[in-house]
Design a protein around this motif. Structure first.
Motif, PDB file in Angstrom:
ATOM      1  N   PHE A  24      -9.207  10.143  -1.875  1.00 42.55           N
ATOM      2  CA  PHE A  24      -9.968   9.116  -1.168  1.00 42.55           C
ATOM      3  C   PHE A  24     -10.266   7.934  -2.085  1.00 42.55           C
ATOM      4  N   VAL A  25     -10.765   8.199  -3.288  1.00 40.82           N
ATOM      5  CA  VAL A  25     -11.125   7.131  -4.229  1.00 40.82           C
ATOM      6  C   VAL A  25      -9.895   6.306  -4.607  1.00 40.82           C
ATOM      7  N   TRP A  81     -13.470  -4.518   1.758  1.00 41.62           N
ATOM      8  CA  TRP A  81     -13.973  -3.147   1.706  1.00 41.62           C
ATOM      9  C   TRP A  81     -13.790  -2.408   3.024  1.00 41.62           C
ATOM     10  N   ARG A  82     -13.917  -3.107   4.144  1.00 43.19           N
ATOM     11  CA  ARG A  82     -13.766  -2.436   5.443  1.00 43.19           C
ATOM     12  C   ARG A  82     -12.349  -1.905   5.615  1.00 43.19           C
ATOM     13  N   ILE A  83     -11.376  -2.739   5.292  1.00 39.88           N
ATOM     14  CA  ILE A  83      -9.978  -2.300   5.391  1.00 39.88           C
ATOM     15  C   ILE A  83      -9.705  -1.189   4.387  1.00 39.88           C
ATOM     16  N   ALA A  84     -10.233  -1.344   3.166  1.00 39.41           N
ATOM     17  CA  ALA A  84     -10.013  -0.329   2.127  1.00 39.41           C
ATOM     18  C   ALA A  84     -10.598   1.018   2.538  1.00 39.41           C
ATOM     19  N   LEU A  85     -11.806   1.008   3.079  1.00 38.34           N
ATOM     20  CA  LEU A  85     -12.427   2.264   3.530  1.00 38.34           C
ATOM     21  C   LEU A  85     -11.674   2.863   4.717  1.00 38.34           C
ATOM     22  N   ALA A  86     -11.196   2.014   5.604  1.00 36.24           N
ATOM     23  CA  ALA A  86     -10.420   2.518   6.747  1.00 36.24           C
ATOM     24  C   ALA A  86      -9.133   3.179   6.275  1.00 36.24           C
ATOM     25  N   ILE A  87      -8.413   2.513   5.392  1.00 32.95           N
ATOM     26  CA  ILE A  87      -7.174   3.098   4.864  1.00 32.95           C
ATOM     27  C   ILE A  87      -7.480   4.375   4.088  1.00 32.95           C
ATOM     28  N   GLY A  88      -8.508   4.334   3.230  1.00 37.06           N
ATOM     29  CA  GLY A  88      -8.860   5.504   2.419  1.00 37.06           C
ATOM     30  C   GLY A  88      -9.325   6.694   3.220  1.00 37.06           C
ATOM     31  N   THR A  89      -9.849   6.453   4.412  1.00 34.86           N
ATOM     32  CA  THR A  89     -10.305   7.547   5.269  1.00 34.86           C
ATOM     33  C   THR A  89      -9.197   8.033   6.198  1.00 34.86           C
ATOM     34  N   ILE A  90      -8.516   7.119   6.830  1.00 31.55           N
ATOM     35  CA  ILE A  90      -7.531   7.483   7.853  1.00 31.55           C
ATOM     36  C   ILE A  90      -6.228   7.999   7.247  1.00 31.55           C
ATOM     37  N   GLU A  91      -5.735   7.345   6.206  1.00 32.12           N
ATOM     38  CA  GLU A  91      -4.426   7.712   5.633  1.00 32.12           C
ATOM     39  C   GLU A  91      -4.366   9.174   5.187  1.00 32.12           C
ATOM     40  N   PRO A  92      -5.356   9.684   4.435  1.00 37.13           N
ATOM     41  CA  PRO A  92      -5.280  11.107   4.059  1.00 37.13           C
ATOM     42  C   PRO A  92      -5.332  12.059   5.251  1.00 37.13           C
ATOM     43  N   VAL A 116       0.842  -1.202   0.000  1.00 34.80           N
ATOM     44  CA  VAL A 116       0.000   0.000   0.000  1.00 34.80           C
ATOM     45  C   VAL A 116       0.875   1.248   0.000  1.00 34.80           C
ATOM     46  N   GLY A 117       1.901   1.262   0.828  1.00 32.71           N
ATOM     47  CA  GLY A 117       2.783   2.424   0.944  1.00 32.71           C
ATOM     48  C   GLY A 117       3.547   2.750  -0.316  1.00 32.71           C
ATOM     49  N   VAL A 118       3.843   1.747  -1.139  1.00 34.35           N
ATOM     50  CA  VAL A 118       4.586   1.983  -2.382  1.00 34.35           C
ATOM     51  C   VAL A 118       3.643   2.212  -3.562  1.00 34.35           C
ATOM     52  N   ILE A 119       2.590   1.419  -3.659  1.00 36.17           N
ATOM     53  CA  ILE A 119       1.713   1.479  -4.832  1.00 36.17           C
ATOM     54  C   ILE A 119       0.775   2.684  -4.794  1.00 36.17           C
ATOM     55  N   GLU A 120       0.209   2.988  -3.632  1.00 34.05           N
ATOM     56  CA  GLU A 120      -0.766   4.083  -3.537  1.00 34.05           C
ATOM     57  C   GLU A 120      -0.203   5.418  -4.019  1.00 34.05           C
ATOM     58  N   PRO A 121       1.011   5.825  -3.621  1.00 29.39           N
ATOM     59  CA  PRO A 121       1.527   7.107  -4.126  1.00 29.39           C
ATOM     60  C   PRO A 121       1.737   7.133  -5.647  1.00 29.39           C
ATOM     61  N   VAL A 122       2.051   6.004  -6.244  1.00 31.73           N
ATOM     62  CA  VAL A 122       2.208   5.960  -7.706  1.00 31.73           C
ATOM     63  C   VAL A 122       0.881   6.289  -8.373  1.00 31.73           C
ATOM     64  N   SER A 156      -9.420   2.454  -3.622  1.00 29.25           N
ATOM     65  CA  SER A 156      -9.290   1.511  -4.739  1.00 29.25           C
ATOM     66  C   SER A 156      -8.015   0.687  -4.644  1.00 29.25           C
ATOM     67  N   VAL A 157      -6.904   1.342  -4.360  1.00 31.62           N
ATOM     68  CA  VAL A 157      -5.628   0.621  -4.236  1.00 31.62           C
ATOM     69  C   VAL A 157      -5.683  -0.341  -3.042  1.00 31.62           C
ATOM     70  N   ALA A 158      -6.199   0.131  -1.921  1.00 33.54           N
ATOM     71  CA  ALA A 158      -6.287  -0.730  -0.741  1.00 33.54           C
ATOM     72  C   ALA A 158      -7.210  -1.919  -1.002  1.00 33.54           C
ATOM     73  N   PHE A 159      -8.318  -1.691  -1.695  1.00 30.54           N
ATOM     74  CA  PHE A 159      -9.222  -2.799  -2.000  1.00 30.54           C
ATOM     75  C   PHE A 159      -8.581  -3.787  -2.973  1.00 30.54           C
ATOM     76  N   ALA A 160      -7.876  -3.265  -3.979  1.00 31.86           N
ATOM     77  CA  ALA A 160      -7.207  -4.145  -4.939  1.00 31.86           C
ATOM     78  C   ALA A 160      -6.187  -5.044  -4.242  1.00 31.86           C
ATOM     79  N   LEU A 161      -5.561  -4.538  -3.202  1.00 29.47           N
ATOM     80  CA  LEU A 161      -4.546  -5.316  -2.490  1.00 29.47           C
ATOM     81  C   LEU A 161      -5.125  -6.220  -1.402  1.00 29.47           C
ATOM     82  N   THR A 162      -6.207  -5.778  -0.760  1.00 34.17           N
ATOM     83  CA  THR A 162      -6.736  -6.540   0.377  1.00 34.17           C
ATOM     84  C   THR A 162      -7.983  -7.353   0.051  1.00 34.17           C
ATOM     85  N   ARG A 163      -8.759  -6.916  -0.930  1.00 37.03           N
ATOM     86  CA  ARG A 163     -10.055  -7.519  -1.267  1.00 37.03           C
ATOM     87  C   ARG A 163     -11.025  -7.465  -0.083  1.00 37.03           C
TER      88      ARG A 163
END
Length: 186
Positions: A122-123, A136-147, A40-46, A127-134
């Protein structure tokens, strides 16, 4: 002495490292998985960089189109103040008779551009978190908290660099310059 270009490159690089560390730590705190956190840390910024470049191009086109309409808005406001614009034209232009009391377009535009950037961030993060984790709860948490966490660390990063830049600029010379009349005396 560090040149301005070199300082800018260091500032950008330090922001990139900070962004990577924060993204990895947030993902690690949520997933408890180092491999997933690093991904997540490497792919999301790309993907954020790609999305930002598209976002920036779209807004550049919007801003260029609106430059012409600002002249029209200014002329309508001017003629409304001089009572040269008919009442029905004032209603058409501003939604009520008289000049517009709305915020200037540029301020609205900055706010809308900021909101669309936040939504894009956010999107992409979700999206990146969901693609990596499959998940939605983790993806939404990362997408909300990380920014949100990135925003706090961005503020700290910016304050640190403001202090660094102030120190490297040196003290401001407050001694008055010699007067031109005093230069010819011996």
């Amino acid at each position: 002495m560090i040149t301005t270009a070199r300082r800018l490159a260091l500032k950008i690089a330090s922001y990139g490292v900070m962004h990577l560390i924060v993204a990895v730590l947030v993902a690690l705190a949520i997933t408890r998985d180092w491999r997933l956190a690093l991904a997540v840390g490497v792919i999301e910024p790309v993907f954020q960089t790609l999305a930002y470049s598209i976002h920036d191009r779209v807004w550049h086109r919007i801003e260029r189109r609106r430059m012409l309409s600002r002249l029209e808005e200014a002329s309508e406001a001017f003629t409304a103040r001089l009572a040269l614009m008919a009442s029905h034209e004032q209603v058409r232009a501003h939604g009520h008779p008289g000049h517009s009391h709305a915020l200037p377009r540029s301020l609205k535009q900055v706010a809308i551009k900021t909101v669309t950037y936040g939504l894009m961030h956010f999107v992409v993060a979700v999206s990146v978190a969901f693609a990596l984790t499959r998940d939605w709860r983790i993806a939404l948490a990362i997408g909300t908290i990380e920014p949100l966490v990135q925003t706090v660390f961005f503020t700290l990063h910016d304050r640190i660099w403001t202090r660094v830049e102030a120190k490297t600029a040196g003290p401001v010379d407050t001694t008055p310059a010699p007067s031109p009349a005093g230069q010819g005396r011996s």
